[in-house]
Design an enzyme around this catalytic site. Structure first.
Site, PDB file in Angstrom:
ATOM      1  N   TYR A  25       0.787  -1.232   0.000  1.00  0.00           N
ATOM      2  CA  TYR A  25       0.000   0.000   0.000  1.00  0.00           C
ATOM      3  C   TYR A  25       0.821   1.284   0.000  1.00  0.00           C
ATOM      4  O   TYR A  25       0.257   2.375  -0.037  1.00  0.00           O
ATOM      5  CB  TYR A  25      -0.955  -0.010   1.200  1.00  0.00           C
ATOM      6  CG  TYR A  25      -1.957  -1.144   1.142  1.00  0.00           C
ATOM      7  CD1 TYR A  25      -2.887  -1.200   0.104  1.00  0.00           C
ATOM      8  CD2 TYR A  25      -1.961  -2.172   2.078  1.00  0.00           C
ATOM      9  CE1 TYR A  25      -3.793  -2.241   0.017  1.00  0.00           C
ATOM     10  CE2 TYR A  25      -2.871  -3.213   2.003  1.00  0.00           C
ATOM     11  CZ  TYR A  25      -3.785  -3.241   0.976  1.00  0.00           C
ATOM     12  OH  TYR A  25      -4.696  -4.269   0.893  1.00  0.00           O
ATOM     13  N   HIS A 103      -8.503   1.824  -5.816  1.00  0.00           N
ATOM     14  CA  HIS A 103      -7.718   0.919  -4.981  1.00  0.00           C
ATOM     15  C   HIS A 103      -6.248   1.254  -5.153  1.00  0.00           C
ATOM     16  O   HIS A 103      -5.795   1.491  -6.274  1.00  0.00           O
ATOM     17  CB  HIS A 103      -7.970  -0.543  -5.373  1.00  0.00           C
ATOM     18  CG  HIS A 103      -9.409  -0.924  -5.228  1.00  0.00           C
ATOM     19  ND1 HIS A 103      -9.984  -1.139  -4.000  1.00  0.00           N
ATOM     20  CD2 HIS A 103     -10.388  -1.045  -6.151  1.00  0.00           C
ATOM     21  CE1 HIS A 103     -11.276  -1.408  -4.178  1.00  0.00           C
ATOM     22  NE2 HIS A 103     -11.548  -1.347  -5.471  1.00  0.00           N
TER      23      HIS A 103
HETATM   24  C1  DQA Z   1      -7.773  -1.939  -1.207  1.00  0.00           C
HETATM   25  C2  DQA Z   1      -7.827  -3.376  -1.720  1.00  0.00           C
HETATM   26  C3  DQA Z   1      -8.724  -4.234  -0.860  1.00  0.00           C
HETATM   27  O1  DQA Z   1      -8.743  -5.561  -1.358  1.00  0.00           O
HETATM   28  C4  DQA Z   1      -8.204  -4.270   0.561  1.00  0.00           C
HETATM   29  O2  DQA Z   1      -9.084  -5.014   1.372  1.00  0.00           O
HETATM   30  C5  DQA Z   1      -7.981  -2.912   1.111  1.00  0.00           C
HETATM   31  C6  DQA Z   1      -7.388  -1.888   0.271  1.00  0.00           C
HETATM   32  C7  DQA Z   1      -6.739  -1.091  -1.951  1.00  0.00           C
HETATM   33  O3  DQA Z   1      -6.813   0.133  -1.844  1.00  0.00           O
HETATM   34  O4  DQA Z   1      -5.853  -1.628  -2.632  1.00  0.00           O
HETATM   35  O5  DQA Z   1      -8.237  -2.656   2.290  1.00  0.00           O
HETATM   36  O6  DQA Z   1      -9.052  -1.343  -1.369  1.00  0.00           O
END
Ligand code: DQA
Length: 152
Positions: A25, A103
């Protein structure tokens, strides 16, 4: 017409951005990300960005309900609720505003359970895989949709 106002809504665990699985992330914190979005939106389109984050499904649903009366558009990262939440999908279906789903990670390059989004079909489109830049791209997509962004 006053300034446009955009809701940037972050779902569960995104308050931990920067320290949570940074290889997936990234290292930018949520306050820093929000500040970059506010800054771009103000400079490029003279928009106001209102950012909010909820770890609960109900908090997200209520924020979408409230957006009906004040926002011109929504950038939404539903986090894990993307893959599970009928309630969030229903809230989006009831929302007469343009929504861009974002995402940070490329959900299609990850576990199979992340390949399904219950919310995506109720959005204009989805941007996934560009880290914090996914959110910037979502603002551009929204600006284009609203007619505020000149064609390239
Ligand atoms: C997310 C992807 C989702 O699968 C995950 O549960 C997240 C973050 C992303 O920003 O990549 O919490 O939404």
């Amino acid at each position: 017409m006053g300034k446009r106002r955009v809701l940037v809504l972050h779902g569960p665990n995104l308050n931990l951005l920067g320290s949570r699985e940074p290889d997936v992330y990234g290292r930018m914190s949520l306050p820093e990300l929000n500040e970059r979005l506010r800054d771009l939106a103000r400079r490029r389109w003279d928009w106001e960005v209102h950012a909010a984050q909820y770890n609960t499904e109900g908090g997200l649903v209520s924020a979408l309900h409230q957006a009906r009366v004040w926002a011109d558009g929504v950038v939404l990262n539903p986090g894990g609720y993307t893959h599970t939440s009928v309630a969030l999908r229903d809230a989006l279906a009831a929302l007469p505003l343009p929504v861009v789903e974002v995402h940070l990670s490329n959900v299609y390059a990850r576990e199979a359970f992340r390949h399904t989004s219950l919310t995506a079909a109720r959005s204009l489109g989805v941007i996934s895989g560009f880290g914090w830049y996914s959110y910037l791209l979502a603002l551009y997509a929204l600006a284009h949709h609203l007619g505020d962004e000149a064609p390239a």
